[in-house]
Scaffold this active site. Structure first.
Site, PDB file in Angstrom:
ATOM      1  CE  LYS A  49       4.210  -4.154  63.366  1.00  0.00           C
ATOM      2  NZ  LYS A  49       2.793  -4.285  63.216  1.00  0.00           N
TER       3      LYS A  49
HETATM    4  C1  LIG Z   1       1.345  -4.056  63.888  1.00  0.00           C
HETATM    5  C2  LIG Z   1       0.761  -4.742  65.072  1.00  0.00           C
HETATM    6  C3  LIG Z   1      -0.459  -5.405  65.006  1.00  0.00           C
HETATM    7  C4  LIG Z   1      -1.376  -5.295  63.838  1.00  0.00           C
HETATM    8  O1  LIG Z   1      -0.828  -5.734  62.664  1.00  0.00           O
HETATM    9  P1  LIG Z   1      -1.598  -5.495  61.266  1.00  0.00           P
HETATM   10  O2  LIG Z   1      -0.901  -6.429  60.337  1.00  0.00           O
HETATM   11  O3  LIG Z   1      -1.400  -4.058  60.920  1.00  0.00           O
HETATM   12  O4  LIG Z   1      -3.021  -5.845  61.487  1.00  0.00           O
HETATM   13  C5  LIG Z   1      -0.869  -6.139  66.102  1.00  0.00           C
HETATM   14  N1  LIG Z   1      -0.145  -6.186  67.230  1.00  0.00           N
HETATM   15  C6  LIG Z   1       1.024  -5.518  67.351  1.00  0.00           C
HETATM   16  C7  LIG Z   1       1.788  -5.616  68.635  1.00  0.00           C
HETATM   17  C8  LIG Z   1       1.493  -4.751  66.283  1.00  0.00           C
HETATM   18  O5  LIG Z   1       2.617  -4.041  66.416  1.00  0.00           O
END
Ligand SMILES: *Cc1c(COP(=O)(O)O)cnc(C)c1O
Length: 389
Positions: free
Chosen positions: A180
């Site tokens: 991210k």
């Molecule tokens: C990455 C992601 C999540 C989940 O995030 P985690 O921190 O891995 O639980 C949820 N929604 C979207 C749109 C994502 O891209």
């Protein structure tokens, strides 16, 4: 050449920060978390922020804090990462899918309105690829007691009409997962202006316990704790929180780089059969991913070509309604989600991260220009049209 899908920007000096936490003797959620939570409140202009072990655990804790569970419905877009729907199921509620808008791939607010029933407790709009959903407009479409929980996993830096995630909803949830825009490997955060939700969340991130580890020995004496509501285990340890502090101070620099790279992709792909989402006026996208749409059912072939040339392209996402867990649900009809279905069958994401060099990007563009685009059939070109640049 090899171009990875993602390369993190954590400096080697991060190891020193982790070492400091180890030496402090306190490993779990304490002062280092509190400092980052203050930073988050300042960035988003919210009165509360809570670091969590992931977006997913943060979302489960928020749903539990709001008392959402069996018998309740939560509206989610079909075009998103599966976690958005899974968290609703995890608390025993029912995810109700709606389709997205063809130009932006964001949840279609008219369809949300049509999907509301007396059981609807919340909507989870997703700021897909970094572009914020219009939260004030969504708010107007809903009964006032229906909660809006923003899935801001892609949208740490994004704004719409100057407003940020968390400012016009009940809560916004971020992800600090490894790929991210802001990352500590695994992690997340919830921001909210709702004092009652924030107070309940403090408990639901920690089994439902009334006192966190840092408080149980306050004043040097052990304090008893109670559990009045069910919680999960969603807190982030200081060990990981220390990786966030410096990143939050420098998000703007990295966003400028992402924007420049994204515009370079867009300029180069303009006029080709490869479609990209429209970014609406008033929006500053966080440019989390750079998705394209390959026409005519040729996505998997294009993916293979890119991967074989050493390019880390991925699919974000196929429609959640196509995954077995949801497709086999009798309440889910695939023809109800034509936009998500079409986008999900044609989309792939190109490498996009702040340390991507122009040389690496040119390599990706040249593979597209000389190996991919000439082989796409003219029939497929005609079929696309709508969302093409
Ligand atoms: C990455 C992601 C999540 C989940 O995030 P985690 O921190 O891995 O639980 C949820 N929604 C979207 C749109 C994502 O891209």
């Amino acid at each position: 050449m090899r171009v990875p899908f993602y390369r993190h920007s954590l400096p080697a000096s991060s190891a020193t920060l982790v070492a400091e936490v180890i030496e402090s003797g306190f490993l779990t959620s304490g002062q280092r978390c509190s400092r980052v939570e203050e930073q988050l409140c300042a960035i988003f202009g919210t009165s509360h922020a809570k670091l969590t072990s992931s977006w997913t655990q943060g979302a489960v804790a928020v749903l539990l804090a709001l008392g959402i569970g069996p018998g309740d419905e939560v509206i989610v877009p079909a075009m998103t990462f599966v976690a958005t729907a899974n968290v609703v199921k995890q608390v025993g509620a029912r995810p109700v899918f709606v389709d997205v808008e063809p130009s932006t791939l964001l949840i279609d607010i008219a369809l949300v309105k049509a999907a509301v029933t007396p059981r609807t407790r919340a909507v989870i709009p997703v700021h897909l690829y970094g572009q914020m959903v219009d939260i004030p407009t969504l708010r107007q479409a809903l009964r006032p007691e229906i909660r809006i929980i923003e899935d801001a996993a892609h949208c740490f830096e994004g704004t719409r009409n100057g407003r940020r995630p968390g400012q016009d909803s009940d809560a916004a949830i971020f992800s600090f997962y490894a790929t991210k825009n802001v990352t500590c490997g695994e992690g997340g955060a919830v921001v909210t202006n709702d004092g009652e939700l924030a107070a309940n969340l403090k408990e639901t991130v920690l089994h439902g316990m009334s006192a966190a580890a840092a408080q149980r020995f306050s004043g040097g004496r052990y304090q008893h704790w109670d559990v009045a509501r069910l919680g999960t285990k969603a807190n982030l340890p200081d060990l990981l929180a220390v990786l966030l502090e410096a990143q939050l101070d420098t998000v703007d620099e990295r966003l400028a780089r992402r924007e420049a790279l994204a515009q370079r992709y867009e300029d180069s792909l303009a006029g080709t059969p490869l479609g990209v989402p429209t970014i609406e006026p008033g929006v500053v996208s966080a440019r989390h991913l750079f998705p394209i749409h390959v026409p005519g059912g040729q996505r998997d072939w294009v993916m293979r070509t890119l991967n074989d040339q050493g390019i880390g392209a991925t699919v974000n996402y196929r429609s959640v309604t196509e995954l077995s867990l949801y497709r086999n649900d009798p309440a889910v009809q695939r023809h109800d989600f034509p936009v998500s279905l079409d986008w999900g069958e044609g989309t792939l994401c190109l490498p996009l991260f702040p340390t991507l060099t122009e040389e690496e990007q040119d390599y990706v563009l040249n593979v597209l220009r000389y190996e991919v685009i000439p082989s796409l059939t003219s029939h497929a070109i005609e079929e696309r049209g709508v969302a093409a640049l």
